[in-house]
Design an enzyme around this catalytic site. Structure first.
Site, PDB file in Angstrom:
ATOM      1  N   PHE A 162      42.110 -45.365  56.884  1.00 63.82           N
ATOM      2  CA  PHE A 162      41.988 -43.905  56.906  1.00 63.82           C
ATOM      3  C   PHE A 162      41.325 -43.474  55.596  1.00 63.82           C
ATOM      4  CE2 PHE A 162      43.466 -39.526  57.488  1.00 63.82           C
ATOM      5  CZ  PHE A 162      43.295 -39.403  58.852  1.00 63.82           C
ATOM      6  N   VAL A 215      48.181 -45.418  55.302  1.00 63.26           N
ATOM      7  CA  VAL A 215      49.168 -45.703  54.267  1.00 63.26           C
ATOM      8  C   VAL A 215      50.546 -45.961  54.873  1.00 63.26           C
ATOM      9  CG1 VAL A 215      50.416 -44.650  52.321  1.00 63.26           C
ATOM     10  CG2 VAL A 215      47.916 -44.543  52.415  1.00 63.26           C
ATOM     11  N   PHE A 216      50.903 -45.216  55.896  1.00 61.16           N
ATOM     12  CA  PHE A 216      52.218 -45.378  56.528  1.00 61.16           C
ATOM     13  C   PHE A 216      52.394 -46.782  57.104  1.00 61.16           C
ATOM     14  CE2 PHE A 216      55.413 -44.822  59.862  1.00 61.16           C
ATOM     15  CZ  PHE A 216      56.395 -44.137  59.171  1.00 61.16           C
ATOM     16  N   ASP A 217      51.289 -47.429  57.456  1.00 62.28           N
ATOM     17  CA  ASP A 217      51.316 -48.759  58.079  1.00 62.28           C
ATOM     18  C   ASP A 217      51.352 -49.907  57.064  1.00 62.28           C
ATOM     19  OD1 ASP A 217      50.844 -47.581  60.776  1.00 62.28           O
ATOM     20  OD2 ASP A 217      48.936 -47.044  59.847  1.00 62.28           O
ATOM     21  N   VAL A 240      45.517 -40.324  50.421  1.00 67.35           N
ATOM     22  CA  VAL A 240      46.193 -39.420  51.349  1.00 67.35           C
ATOM     23  C   VAL A 240      45.782 -37.992  51.001  1.00 67.35           C
ATOM     24  CG1 VAL A 240      48.406 -38.682  52.293  1.00 67.35           C
ATOM     25  CG2 VAL A 240      48.100 -41.053  51.536  1.00 67.35           C
ATOM     26  N   ILE A 241      44.946 -37.437  51.863  1.00 69.18           N
ATOM     27  CA  ILE A 241      44.375 -36.112  51.629  1.00 69.18           C
ATOM     28  C   ILE A 241      45.214 -35.055  52.334  1.00 69.18           C
ATOM     29  CG2 ILE A 241      42.326 -34.690  52.082  1.00 69.18           C
ATOM     30  CD1 ILE A 241      40.691 -37.297  51.680  1.00 69.18           C
ATOM     31  N   THR A 282      49.434 -29.381  57.363  1.00 66.84           N
ATOM     32  CA  THR A 282      50.900 -29.490  57.427  1.00 66.84           C
ATOM     33  C   THR A 282      51.376 -30.308  56.225  1.00 66.84           C
ATOM     34  OG1 THR A 282      50.894 -31.566  58.659  1.00 66.84           O
ATOM     35  CG2 THR A 282      50.767 -29.524  59.956  1.00 66.84           C
ATOM     36  N   HIS A 285      52.436 -33.268  56.378  1.00 63.76           N
ATOM     37  CA  HIS A 285      52.393 -34.661  56.820  1.00 63.76           C
ATOM     38  C   HIS A 285      52.017 -35.620  55.688  1.00 63.76           C
ATOM     39  CE1 HIS A 285      51.849 -37.966  59.640  1.00 63.76           C
ATOM     40  NE2 HIS A 285      50.653 -38.194  59.105  1.00 63.76           N
ATOM     41  N   LEU A 322      51.176 -49.604  43.165  1.00 67.30           N
ATOM     42  CA  LEU A 322      50.769 -48.480  44.004  1.00 67.30           C
ATOM     43  C   LEU A 322      49.402 -47.956  43.563  1.00 67.30           C
ATOM     44  CD1 LEU A 322      52.456 -47.311  46.296  1.00 67.30           C
ATOM     45  CD2 LEU A 322      53.229 -45.534  44.745  1.00 67.30           C
TER      46      LEU A 322
END
Length: 136
Positions: free
Chosen positions: A13, A45-47, A70-71, A75, A77, A102
């Site tokens: 992503f 990133v969540f994965d 992570v843009i 919301t 999210h 990180l």
């Protein structure tokens, strides 16, 4: 001889940004006499935690870096994604007794800010190498 063998988990992503981050990480690893020896790409990133765990299990990996951008959306999210992923990633470092750095920029940033923060990948490599050296 390579000082630290690094595995990288890279989010697809926002790949225009994360690809630049990965290339910078590889260059900086070489500068530190280390090497990014394996790269696993994941959707976002969540994965990341599952791929991080896979790399941490390998005897030929000394540390893992995570690379993502992570843009901010319309919301909250982006905040949830980073919060949950970073917590699990930190837990994995403790579970496997290996450093996980990180290199994720965000949340709450624009695409322009993400481009300006590609050096987060360099910082992740720096942290991974330092942690391996200090924990020896």
């Amino acid at each position: 001889m390579v000082k630290v063998r690094i595995g990288a988990v890279v989010a697809e992503f926002n790949y225009d940004i994360t690809h630049m981050m990965l290339e910078l990480a590889k260059e900086h690893a070489k500068f530190l006499d280390s090497e990014v020896t394996e790269v696993i790409t994941v959707p976002g990133v969540f994965d990341m935690p599952l791929a991080v765990r896979k790399l941490l299990k390998q005897d030929d990996i000394d540390a893992v870096i995570t690379i993502g951008a992570v843009i901010e959306g319309s919301t909250g999210h982006d905040e949830i994604v980073v919060q949950h992923a970073s917590r699990k990633i930190a837990d994995l470092a403790l579970d496997y007794d290996k450093p996980v750095a990180l290199g994720i920029s965000g949340p709450g940033m624009t695409r322009l800010e993400a481009h300006q923060r590609v050096e987060y990948a360099k910082r992740a490599v720096e942290a991974a190498v330092k942690m391996v050296e200090r924990l020896e």
